[in-house]
Write a protein that holds these residues in place. Structure first.
Motif, short mmCIF file in Angstrom:
data_model
loop_
_atom_site.label_atom_id
_atom_site.label_comp_id
_atom_site.label_asym_id
_atom_site.label_seq_id
_atom_site.Cartn_x
_atom_site.Cartn_y
_atom_site.Cartn_z
N GLU A 119 -3.78 22.06 -14.97
CA GLU A 119 -3.21 22.77 -16.46
C GLU A 119 -4.65 22.23 -17.43
O GLU A 119 -5.00 23.36 -18.12
CB GLU A 119 -2.55 21.55 -16.95
CG GLU A 119 -0.68 21.40 -16.35
CD GLU A 119 -0.31 20.27 -17.13
OE1 GLU A 119 -0.50 19.91 -17.92
OE2 GLU A 119 0.73 20.58 -16.15
N ALA A 120 -5.41 21.43 -16.71
CA ALA A 120 -7.54 21.67 -17.46
C ALA A 120 -8.11 22.73 -17.54
O ALA A 120 -8.47 23.21 -18.68
CB ALA A 120 -7.98 20.00 -16.99
N CYS A 121 -8.45 23.27 -16.05
CA CYS A 121 -8.55 24.80 -15.66
C CYS A 121 -8.05 25.56 -16.74
O CYS A 121 -9.19 26.37 -16.72
CB CYS A 121 -8.73 24.14 -14.45
SG CYS A 121 -9.46 23.65 -13.68
N GLY A 122 -6.71 25.34 -16.51
CA GLY A 122 -5.94 26.90 -17.18
C GLY A 122 -7.17 27.23 -19.42
O GLY A 122 -7.58 28.25 -19.05
N GLU A 123 -6.93 25.84 -19.30
CA GLU A 123 -7.20 25.72 -21.06
C GLU A 123 -8.88 26.52 -19.96
O GLU A 123 -9.70 26.72 -21.65
CB GLU A 123 -7.73 24.61 -21.46
CG GLU A 123 -6.06 23.72 -21.72
CD GLU A 123 -6.22 22.97 -22.19
OE1 GLU A 123 -4.78 22.23 -22.73
OE2 GLU A 123 -6.54 21.79 -22.44
N VAL A 124 -9.95 26.62 -19.36
CA VAL A 124 -10.74 26.29 -19.30
C VAL A 124 -11.38 28.53 -18.94
O VAL A 124 -11.77 29.27 -19.97
CB VAL A 124 -11.57 25.75 -18.82
CG1 VAL A 124 -13.48 26.34 -18.53
CG2 VAL A 124 -11.82 25.04 -18.38
N VAL A 125 -10.21 28.94 -18.14
CA VAL A 125 -10.18 29.95 -17.40
C VAL A 125 -10.18 30.66 -18.97
O VAL A 125 -10.53 32.17 -19.34
CB VAL A 125 -8.67 30.71 -17.01
CG1 VAL A 125 -8.21 31.86 -17.06
CG2 VAL A 125 -9.49 29.75 -15.54
N SER A 126 -8.60 30.36 -20.57
CA SER A 126 -8.35 30.71 -21.07
C SER A 126 -9.84 31.39 -22.29
O SER A 126 -10.11 31.75 -22.80
CB SER A 126 -7.09 30.18 -21.96
OG SER A 126 -6.03 29.97 -21.96
N ILE A 127 -10.27 30.34 -22.15
CA ILE A 127 -11.77 30.07 -22.96
C ILE A 127 -12.79 31.34 -22.41
O ILE A 127 -13.13 31.99 -22.97
CB ILE A 127 -11.94 28.84 -23.05
CG1 ILE A 127 -11.48 28.14 -24.33
CG2 ILE A 127 -14.06 28.55 -23.68
CD1 ILE A 127 -11.76 26.44 -23.99
#
Length: 298
Positions: free
Chosen positions: A212-220
Motif C-alpha cells: 500500500e505504501a509503495c503503491g502510492e509511490v508507483v502512482s507518483i
C-alpha cells in the motif's frame, strides 16, 4: 582515480571506506570527528580499519571522486566540508537514501558533476565505531541513462572492481533510483514504527502494508513519467528475504539509537509530490505522522 574522498562514516560509508582505503581513500571530517575516529578507532566485523582523514582546512588536491554517505540532515554541513576539495573534473556519487540528495548536491556543485547511485541488499548495522554486516550490498550507479558507458562511469566501475565492491550500471538509472526510493518508503517507515527487523517482512500482513505504501509511490512515479509498476513492488520481497533476518533498516537503527530519522527525504517527500500532483497518499500520510511522533520524543 587517485584522489578519492568520502564524507560520512556511517554503516555504508565505513564498509566502502574499508574497501577503498588501499587505493588512497581519505575520509573528509571536521577536526573533532577526525580526532574521535583516530582515538576510538573504526572497526568492521571486528577488524580494525586504518583510515586516512582530511579536514576542511587542510591543503589537498581536488578530488577525482567524492562519495557522499551522510544522513539527510547532515548534508548541508557535508557540502561545506567538501567544497574546498571539489574541482572542475570531480565526480560526485551520493549513496544516500531518497531521490533528492543529487539535486541538493547539484545545486551546490553543478549537476554535471553528479552520477546517480544507491546501494541495495546491504544489512550493515553500526554501533558506536563498530560496523557489522553479512551482506555488503551492491552499488547501482551511472548516468541518468547508460546505453553506452561514459568514461567517468567506466573509471568509477574500474575502481570499485579493484576494491572488491559489487556494482552494476543499469540502462535506465533514474527508474532504478525511483525503485530504491519506493523500497525505502515502504520498508523503512514501517520497520521504524513497528520496531521490526528484516525477518518480519516475511509476514503477509506486513507485506500488504508495504504494497500500500509503495503503491502510492508507483502512482507518483508514473505521473512523472517513471515506469514503475506493481511488479516492481513485488521485487522488493525476495531482496528482503536474502538479508539477515535479525538486521534492521537504517531508520529503525536511528530510532533505537535516539537519532532523528531521515523521513524528510522519504515519506515526507512522497507527501509533497502527491500534493503537487493531486495524488492521494493516505498510507504515507499516516506513516509520516507516526514517524514524527518518534522524532518528537528525542
Amino acid at each position: 582515480m587517485r584522489n578519492i574522498y568520502l564524507c560520512g562514516l556511517g554503516a555504508l560509508g565505513t564498509i566502502y571506506a574499508k574497501a577503498l582505503a588501499p587505493f588512497g581513500l581519505r575520509v573528509v571530517a571536521d577536526a573533532a570527528r577526525a580526532a574521535r575516529y583516530r582515538a576510538e578507532g573504526v572497526r568492521v566485523n571486528g577488524e580494525e580499519v586504518a583510515l586516512s582523514y582530511l579536514t576542511p582546512g587542510e591543503n589537498a588536491p581536488p578530488a577525482d571522486l567524492v562519495i557522499v554517505a551522510v544522513k539527510w540532515q547532515n548534508l548541508p554541513e557535508a557540502i561545506e566540508s567538501l567544497r574546498p576539495f571539489v574541482g572542475p573534473e570531480t565526480v560526485i556519487l551520493s549513496l544516500m537514501n531518497g531521490i533528492e540528495s543529487e539535486i541538493v548536491l547539484g545545486r551546490a556543485f553543478g549537476m554535471e558533476k553528479l552520477l546517480y547511485a544507491f546501494v541495495v541488499e546491504v544489512d550493515a548495522v553500526r554501533q558506536g565505531q563498530e560496523v557489522r554486516y553479512s551482506k555488503a550490498g551492491t552499488i547501482v550507479f551511472g548516468e541518468a541513462r547508460n546505453e553506452t558507458i561514459s568514461p567517468r562511469v567506466a573509471a568509477v566501475k574500474e575502481l570499485f572492481t579493484k576494491g572488491g565492491i559489487a556494482c552494476r550500471v543499469p540502462q535506465d538509472m533514474l527508474r532504478e533510483l525511483w525503485w530504491k526510493f519506493m523500497l525505502n518508503v515502504g520498508v523503512n517507515q514501517l520497520s521504524a514504527v513497528l520496531r521490526m527487523s528484516y525477518g518480519a517482512f516475511a509476514g503477509e500482513t506486513l507485506r500488504g502494508l508495504v504494497r500500500e505504501a509503495c503503491g502510492e509511490v508507483v502512482s507518483i512515479a508514473q505521473a512523472k513519467g517513471i515506469g514503475l509498476t506493481g511488479a516492481d513492488v513485488e521485487a522488493i520481497f525476495p531482496i528482503l528475504a536474502r538479508l539477515a533476518p535479525e538486521q534492521k533498516t537504517s531508520m529503525l537503527q536511528d530510532v533505537e539509537a535516539g537519532r532523528q530519522t531521515e523521513n524528510g527525504m522519504l515519506g515526507e517527500s512522497v507527501l509533497a509530490m502527491g500534493q503537487e500532483l493531486g495524488i492521494p497518499t493516505p498510507v504515507n500520510e499516516m506513516l509520516v505522522r507516526l514517524v514524527k511522533v518518534l522524532d518528537e520524543k528525542l
